[in-house]
Design a protein around this motif. Structure first.
Motif, PDB file in Angstrom:
ATOM      1  N   PRO A  85      40.404  25.014  -7.371  1.00  0.00           N
ATOM      2  CA  PRO A  85      39.865  24.086  -6.373  1.00  0.00           C
ATOM      3  C   PRO A  85      38.340  24.080  -6.426  1.00  0.00           C
ATOM      4  CG  PRO A  85      41.467  25.605  -5.407  1.00  0.00           C
ATOM      5  CD  PRO A  85      41.128  26.140  -6.761  1.00  0.00           C
ATOM      6  N   VAL A  86      37.754  22.914  -6.293  1.00  0.00           N
ATOM      7  CA  VAL A  86      36.300  22.804  -6.278  1.00  0.00           C
ATOM      8  C   VAL A  86      35.879  22.173  -4.958  1.00  0.00           C
ATOM      9  CG1 VAL A  86      35.867  22.785  -8.741  1.00  0.00           C
ATOM     10  CG2 VAL A  86      36.553  20.678  -7.620  1.00  0.00           C
ATOM     11  N   GLN A  87      34.753  22.643  -4.450  1.00  0.00           N
ATOM     12  CA  GLN A  87      34.273  22.212  -3.143  1.00  0.00           C
ATOM     13  C   GLN A  87      33.423  20.957  -3.274  1.00  0.00           C
ATOM     14  OE1 GLN A  87      35.431  23.913  -0.506  1.00  0.00           O
ATOM     15  NE2 GLN A  87      36.481  25.240  -1.985  1.00  0.00           N
ATOM     16  N   GLY A  88      33.848  19.883  -2.589  1.00  0.00           N
ATOM     17  CA  GLY A  88      33.003  18.708  -2.485  1.00  0.00           C
ATOM     18  C   GLY A  88      33.042  17.753  -3.657  1.00  0.00           C
ATOM     19  N   ILE A  89      33.966  17.941  -4.607  1.00  0.00           N
ATOM     20  CA  ILE A  89      34.059  17.045  -5.755  1.00  0.00           C
ATOM     21  C   ILE A  89      35.337  16.220  -5.632  1.00  0.00           C
ATOM     22  CG2 ILE A  89      34.317  16.882  -8.251  1.00  0.00           C
ATOM     23  CD1 ILE A  89      32.629  19.314  -8.569  1.00  0.00           C
ATOM     24  N   THR A  90      35.177  14.905  -5.714  1.00  0.00           N
ATOM     25  CA  THR A  90      36.313  13.990  -5.665  1.00  0.00           C
ATOM     26  C   THR A  90      36.526  13.377  -7.038  1.00  0.00           C
ATOM     27  OG1 THR A  90      35.829  13.463  -3.360  1.00  0.00           O
ATOM     28  CG2 THR A  90      37.248  11.938  -4.552  1.00  0.00           C
ATOM     29  N   HIS A  91      37.712  13.489  -7.572  1.00  0.00           N
ATOM     30  CA  HIS A  91      38.114  12.915  -8.854  1.00  0.00           C
ATOM     31  C   HIS A  91      37.230  13.385 -10.019  1.00  0.00           C
ATOM     32  CE1 HIS A  91      40.980  10.596  -6.701  1.00  0.00           C
ATOM     33  NE2 HIS A  91      40.106   9.794  -6.124  1.00  0.00           N
ATOM     34  N   PRO A  92      37.313  14.667 -10.370  1.00  0.00           N
ATOM     35  CA  PRO A  92      36.553  15.151 -11.539  1.00  0.00           C
ATOM     36  C   PRO A  92      37.019  14.460 -12.808  1.00  0.00           C
ATOM     37  CG  PRO A  92      38.137  16.800 -10.811  1.00  0.00           C
ATOM     38  CD  PRO A  92      38.139  15.727  -9.774  1.00  0.00           C
TER      39      PRO A  92
END
Length: 326
Positions: free
Chosen positions: A155-162
């Motif tokens: 999970p990554v914080q604050g990233i939408t659609h890497p």
């Protein structure tokens, strides 16, 4: 909508946001105009490789939307593919034997990067509407051990659609995200141990792949611009430490990118079906590969180049591209 259409539309459906794009895109357009002469002066000094041909051969069979093909030092090729429905990472060995490494890597368009020799990192864009699972809706990162097949989602914080990923150190990655707003269409530095993300640039109308030019200390990012079939699009270079824009070059339909370490980048042109060389010193752009339905990703290994054709359902092995090829 098919999985390939979902992957392609990621970069085309936000064109209405272009007017709201922030200073990073404005700077890209300005610098692209300054370099437009180099693009228009590109010549057919050497004929582009035609796929398929004797020097551009499909490898493996049964692909279903292959989005990336990453070679290792042992002659294996690792392919991210939608076959199986939820994303599969495959190994294609020297003999052409195809085996499953991991399943469940996620939705369309996954791009790959090496961590250590046993670990591949990838992006899961996330395209499942109505899902209550955050990764299915908004995407995440993942890593797979190629020996054991163990798959771990990050999970990554604050990233939408890497969208794209490249590793700088074993614990630090740079990631592009093609989110829902210009602010979310951004370039990030990600701590892979904590999932914390630092935004370096934002305001893109859309953003796709990336790679590192380690010689210059640059992050090279592809900006599809007006869409894969439009005349605009390009490559932007940012200082990997500060995020400062260092240069920009127009490349039609720019989708993904690799750099050979000798001043030349190779850029896929999406549904234009070509791969271009971009000389980062002179700015000259030249078609190097043609004949693809949708040129999605490119990776290089010594004298061999691998390109995925996501619409044609092929992975191509090319043996005749010239290094520093302008």
């Amino acid at each position: 909508m098919s999985s390939a259409e979902v992957a392609r539309s990621r970069f085309g459906h936000r064109l209405v946001q272009a007017a709201a794009a922030a200073s990073a895109v404005v700077a890209l357009v300005a610098l692209s105009a300054a370099n437009a002469g180099a693009f228009s002066r590109a010549t057919a000094a050497r004929q582009a490789v035609q796929c398929p041909s004797d020097v551009c051969k499909p490898v493996g069979t049964g692909w279903n939307d292959p989005s990336d093909a990453l070679p290792d030092h042992l002659g294996n090729l690792y392919v991210a593919d939608l076959a199986g429905g939820n994303g599969t990472l495959w190994r294609l060995d020297r003999a052409g034997k195809k085996t499953t490494v991991a399943t469940g890597i996620g939705s369309t368009g996954s791009l790959l990067a090496w961590g250590d020799p046993d670990t591949i990192y990838g992006t899961n864009y996330g395209t499942v509407p109505g899902s209550t699972h955050e990764a299915e809706k908004y995407g995440d990162l993942w890593k797979a051990n190629v020996r054991t097949g163990k798959l771990t989602h990050i999970p990554v914080q604050g990233i939408t659609h890497p969208s794209g990923i490249v590793l700088d150190t074993p614990t630090t990655a740079y990631v592009t995200a093609d989110g829902a707003t210009p602010q979310e269409n951004a370039l990030y530095r990600v701590d892979l141990t904590t999932g914390d993300a630092t935004q370096l640039q934002s305001g893109f109308a859309s953003v796709a792949g990336l790679t590192l030019d380690r010689t210059r200390g640059w992050i090279l990012v592809t900006v599809p611009g007006a869409g894969e079939t439009g005349p605009r699009g390009g490559v932007a270079a940012y200082d990997k430490s500060t995020g400062q824009l260092k240069g920009a070059w127009p490349v039609a339909g720019a989708n993904n990118i690799e750099v050979d370490g000798k001043g030349t980048a190779y850029v896929t042109g999406g549904t234009l079906g070509q791969v271009y060389s971009l000389n980062l010193d002179s700015g000259a752009v030249q078609p190097q590969v043609t004949g693809l339905k949708s040129a999605w990703s490119v990776h290089m290994d010594v004298n061999t180049t691998y390109v995925t054709d996501i619409d044609g359902n092929h992975v191509y092995k090319i043996t005749s591209l010239q290094p520093n090829g302008n």
